[in-house]
Scaffold this active site. Structure first.
Site, PDB file in Angstrom:
ATOM      1  CG  ASP A  78      -1.802   1.098   1.336  1.00 31.95           C
ATOM      2  OD1 ASP A  78      -1.559   2.081   0.698  1.00 31.95           O
ATOM      3  OD2 ASP A  78      -2.674   1.181   2.360  1.00 31.95           O
TER       4      ASP A  78
ATOM      5  CD  GLU B 146      26.409   6.990   6.289  1.00 31.45           C
ATOM      6  OE1 GLU B 146      26.804   5.761   6.457  1.00 31.45           O
ATOM      7  OE2 GLU B 146      25.810   7.614   6.802  1.00 31.45           O
TER       8      GLU B 146
ATOM      9  CB  CYS C  61      23.632  10.278   9.304  1.00 33.18           C
ATOM     10  SG  CYS C  61      23.133   9.006   8.213  1.00 33.18           S
TER      11      CYS C  61
ATOM     12  CB  THR D  49      14.723   5.015   3.891  1.00 29.95           C
ATOM     13  OG1 THR D  49      15.674   4.157   4.117  1.00 29.95           O
ATOM     14  CG2 THR D  49      13.365   4.342   4.625  1.00 29.95           C
TER      15      THR D  49
ATOM     16  CB  SER E 120      18.581   1.718  13.022  1.00 30.33           C
ATOM     17  OG  SER E 120      17.365   1.700  12.274  1.00 30.33           O
TER      18      SER E 120
ATOM     19  CG  HIS F 173      19.890  11.624  10.883  1.00 28.96           C
ATOM     20  ND1 HIS F 173      20.190  11.969   9.776  1.00 28.96           N
ATOM     21  CD2 HIS F 173      19.857  10.302  10.883  1.00 28.96           C
ATOM     22  CE1 HIS F 173      20.335  10.926   9.041  1.00 28.96           C
ATOM     23  NE2 HIS F 173      19.960  10.005   9.816  1.00 28.96           N
TER      24      HIS F 173
END
Ligand code: HMG
Length: 388
Positions: free
Chosen positions: A29, A79, A111, A152, A201, A233
């Site tokens: 979805d 990174e 990050c 992401t 995470s 962040h």
């Protein structure tokens, strides 16, 4: 002495995949992405773009104004390193025409490293107030296909000029830090995509926020109520919303859900349509806040929470300067974002899988980017970049 961000500009690739397209292919979805993680589009780098070209593109408007001679140090946070030895910033140094007396260094801690670079740049400027330090954060976020992290992904670079008497945001010296050796997200040298324990995470991110905030409160007189806005962040925008609700809970803030949302909403717009840009993401969030907030932010205090997996976190603060609006690159950014092209799922796969030669054979890279710099070839393991 007042030290901080004198000017800020960002860049992202010309290509994006709408997360609806990804959801359709996956049989998911689309609202899981649009609402569930709060992301709409993800930026995809062109084959002739990497952290170097994106960084040079981000910094160009700043250099056009102050000139290359003004920069005493270039700190490059990433990174998505392209070399274990040579700093990516050295290529950027040439592309931007900085002087041979300018020092260049690359910084790494997931990050978080752009924040370390900013703090170190502020310290350098405090020592020699006539100098300007260019901090660039540039990353391409890549996860394995068909993993929860895939939606992401993103790419972007942000360039910030750190100087005395800054025109945009003064950075306060008090910081709260938190470091813990954890395996929530990592990328061994031999891998091009990150490994991540996704749910874990997010827990570590929230735990680090609590710890960094508590440390900040020990060294700073500022309390939650003193902040008008917050920049977090941004691995995905929902993460910032969860983080902000947690921080409000810890501080027993008597604000409504709408008031809390207002404190972060404007910082989320750019990330929602770019995706995660790792080191650059919180500072693209700051740009989003400054450029999209209708209210005059002058004098307003901003709370920053910088997080890098592994993990190192920092809470710090800044105050927006009077007249900051005239030094923003709002129109340039909105034109860049509007001009982007949407890719189909197959085009996305082609960008994702574009050749990454490792054998030293000559590889000429087609001209695809619409940016001002590009990677033209890799020959004998050497990357060749040009300005267009
Ligand atoms: P997932 O496990 O597939 O997603 O991926 P989920 O099932 O948890 O769903 C996500 C949210 O969507 C949930 O909301 C669902 O309820 C909702 P929540 O419960 O969290 O509030 N949802 C829906 N909403 C509306 N309509 C629907 C629907 N379906 C579900 N139909 C995960 C989530 C975070 C695991 C994944 O995105 C991931 O692995 N991401 C990569 C890791 C990451 O970004 N971590 C963030 C913290 S670590 C960090 O920030 C550092 C980092 O930037 C790296 C660095 O430092 O270098 C990553």
């Amino acid at each position: 002495m007042s030290v901080g961000i004198d000017e800020i500009s960002f860049y992202t690739s010309n290509y994006f995949l709408d997360l609806r397209t990804l959801a359709e292919v996956q049989g998911t979805d689309p609202e899981k992405y649009y609402q569930g993680i709060g992301q709409i589009k993800m930026g995809m780098a062109a084959p002739d773009e990497d952290v170097v070209t994106m960084a040079a593109n981000a910094a160009l408007p700043l250099i056009e104004r102050v000139g290359g001679d003004a920069i005493s140090t270039l700190m490059f946070a990433t990174e998505t390193g392209i070399d274990q030895s040579k700093a990516a910033g050295v290529y950027v140094h040439r592309l931007l025409g900085l002087t041979s007396n300018c020092r260049v260094v690359e910084m790494k801690q997931a990050c978080y490293s752009a924040t370390a670079a900013i703090q170190m740049a502020c310290a350098l400027v405090a020592r020699q107030p006539e100098k300007k330090v260019l901090v660039i954060a540039s990353d391409i976020a890549r996860y394995e296909l068909d993993t929860p992290g895939e939606a992401t992904q993103g790419c972007g670079a942000v360039a910030m000029l750190i100087s005395a008497n800054p025109r945009i945001v003064e950075i306060a010296p008090e910081v709260g830090n938190y470091t813990e050796d954890v395996m929530d997200f990592w990328r061994p040298n031999y891998r091009s995509t990150a490994l991540v324990d996704g749910k874990y995470s997010t827990k570590i991110y929230l735990r680090s926020l609590k710890q960094a905030w508590e440390n900040f409160r020990q060294v700073s007189a500022a309390s939650f109520e003193d902040f008008g806005h917050f920049c977090y962040h941004l691995p995905f925008s929902k993460m910032a919303q969860k983080a902000h609700q947690q921080l409000a809970r810890i501080n027993k803030a008597g604000l409504s859900a709408e008031q809390l949302e207002e404190q972060i909403l404007d910082s989320l717009y750019y990330n929602k349509i770019i995706g995660n840009s790792y080191t650059a993401s919180m500072y693209i969030g700051l740009t989003s806040l400054l450029e999209n907030c209708r209210q005059n932010l002058a004098g307003s205090k901003i709370g920053f929470f910088s997080y890098g997996s592994g993990c190192v976190a920092e809470f710090f603060s800044g105050t927006v300067m009077e007249g900051y609006q005239q030094y923003l690159h709002t129109e340039r950014h909105s034109k860049m974002l509007e001009a982007r092209s949407e890719v189909s799922y197959d085009e996305y796969l082609a960008l994702y899988k574009h050749p990454d030669p490792r054998d030293g054979e000559r590889c000429d890279i087609p001209h695809v980017t619409t940016g001002r710099y590009r990677l033209v070839s890799i020959v004998d393991h050497k990357r060749e970049y040009i300005a267009l």
